[in-house]
Design a protein around this motif. Structure first.
Motif, PDB file in Angstrom:
ATOM      1  N   ARG A   1       0.739  -1.077   0.030  1.00 56.42           N
ATOM      2  CA  ARG A   1       0.042  -0.347  -0.297  1.00 56.42           C
ATOM      3  C   ARG A   1       0.766   1.230  -0.185  1.00 56.42           C
ATOM      4  O   ARG A   1       0.432   1.828  -0.809  1.00 56.42           O
ATOM      5  N   VAL A   2       2.114   1.363   0.929  1.00 56.91           N
ATOM      6  CA  VAL A   2       2.273   2.745   0.682  1.00 56.91           C
ATOM      7  C   VAL A   2       3.154   2.836  -0.157  1.00 56.91           C
ATOM      8  O   VAL A   2       3.522   3.522  -0.994  1.00 56.91           O
ATOM      9  N   GLN A   3       3.928   1.592  -1.867  1.00 56.79           N
ATOM     10  CA  GLN A   3       3.861   1.725  -2.433  1.00 56.79           C
ATOM     11  C   GLN A   3       3.665   2.075  -3.334  1.00 56.79           C
ATOM     12  O   GLN A   3       3.957   2.440  -4.345  1.00 56.79           O
ATOM     13  N   LYS A   4       2.404   2.417  -3.519  1.00 56.47           N
ATOM     14  CA  LYS A   4       1.831   2.666  -4.352  1.00 56.47           C
ATOM     15  C   LYS A   4       1.262   3.532  -4.261  1.00 56.47           C
ATOM     16  O   LYS A   4       1.158   4.248  -5.545  1.00 56.47           O
ATOM     17  N   LEU A   5       0.921   3.935  -2.987  1.00 53.78           N
ATOM     18  CA  LEU A   5       0.776   5.232  -2.659  1.00 53.78           C
ATOM     19  C   LEU A   5       1.968   6.062  -2.889  1.00 53.78           C
ATOM     20  O   LEU A   5       1.864   7.458  -3.657  1.00 53.78           O
TER      21      LEU A   5
ATOM     22  N   SER B   1       4.105  10.785  -7.700  1.00 55.10           N
ATOM     23  CA  SER B   1       5.147  10.431  -7.629  1.00 55.10           C
ATOM     24  C   SER B   1       4.009  10.638  -9.412  1.00 55.10           C
ATOM     25  O   SER B   1       4.543  11.643 -10.769  1.00 55.10           O
ATOM     26  N   GLU B   2       4.104   9.056  -9.626  1.00 60.72           N
ATOM     27  CA  GLU B   2       2.352   9.478 -11.274  1.00 60.72           C
ATOM     28  C   GLU B   2       1.707  11.041 -12.201  1.00 60.72           C
ATOM     29  O   GLU B   2       1.641  11.567 -12.390  1.00 60.72           O
ATOM     30  N   ALA B   3       0.657  11.647 -10.146  1.00 59.00           N
ATOM     31  CA  ALA B   3       0.532  12.709 -10.366  1.00 59.00           C
ATOM     32  C   ALA B   3       1.378  13.586 -10.282  1.00 59.00           C
ATOM     33  O   ALA B   3       0.684  14.333 -11.400  1.00 59.00           O
ATOM     34  N   THR B   4       2.699  13.702  -9.459  1.00 66.84           N
ATOM     35  CA  THR B   4       3.318  15.108 -10.241  1.00 66.84           C
ATOM     36  C   THR B   4       3.917  14.881 -11.026  1.00 66.84           C
ATOM     37  O   THR B   4       4.515  16.203 -11.404  1.00 66.84           O
ATOM     38  N   LYS B   5       4.090  13.705 -11.800  1.00 71.35           N
ATOM     39  CA  LYS B   5       4.230  13.682 -13.614  1.00 71.35           C
ATOM     40  C   LYS B   5       3.242  14.280 -14.394  1.00 71.35           C
ATOM     41  O   LYS B   5       3.504  15.326 -15.035  1.00 71.35           O
ATOM     42  N   GLU B   6       2.108  13.424 -13.916  1.00 71.47           N
ATOM     43  CA  GLU B   6       1.125  14.539 -14.868  1.00 71.47           C
ATOM     44  C   GLU B   6       0.372  15.967 -14.855  1.00 71.47           C
ATOM     45  O   GLU B   6       0.888  16.992 -15.111  1.00 71.47           O
TER      46      GLU B   6
END
Length: 120
Positions: A30-34, A39-44
């Motif tokens: 769960r921590v890794q998924k968060l 990081s994906e949201a930051t890239k977007e």
């Protein structure tokens, strides 16, 4: 029977350890998924910012010429009006000075209107 209880307790302890290990792995997952989601949201967000910045630059460049043209037109119009005012001043200054001097020098001695009412 004690051996059987001991074996049952041992089995329960092993099951508890296995469950704790599974729970720990689930937490790590769960921590890794968060982290991945952040990081994906930051890239977007960065991509979106860059796209909007490009759009703004394009918009700014397309209208930059019109603002400089408008500024040039306003400057020209201002210069024309200033020339007209200067010409008007040059033409009228002598006449205005003459009228002012005539008014200042022209003195008609007469009684004040309130004093005339008293005397009448």
């Amino acid at each position: 029977m004690a051996a059987q209880q001991s074996q049952g307790i041992q089995t329960l302890l092993e099951a508890e350890k296995e469950a704790a290990k599974i729970v720990q792995q689930a937490r790590q997952y769960r921590v890794q998924k968060l982290k991945d989601a952040r990081s994906e949201a930051t890239k977007e967000i960065e991509e979106y910012k860059k796209a909007k910045e490009r759009d703004f630059k394009a918009f700014e460049q397309s209208y930059a010429g019109t603002t400089s043209n408008a500024q040039t037109a306003v400057d020209n119009e201002t210069e024309i009006k200033l020339q007209a005012i200067s010409e008007s001043y040059t033409r009228s200054k002598d006449l205005v000075v003459k009228k002012l001097l005539d008014r200042v020098v022209l003195v008609k001695p007469e009684l004040h209107r309130n004093l005339k009412k008293l005397g009448a």
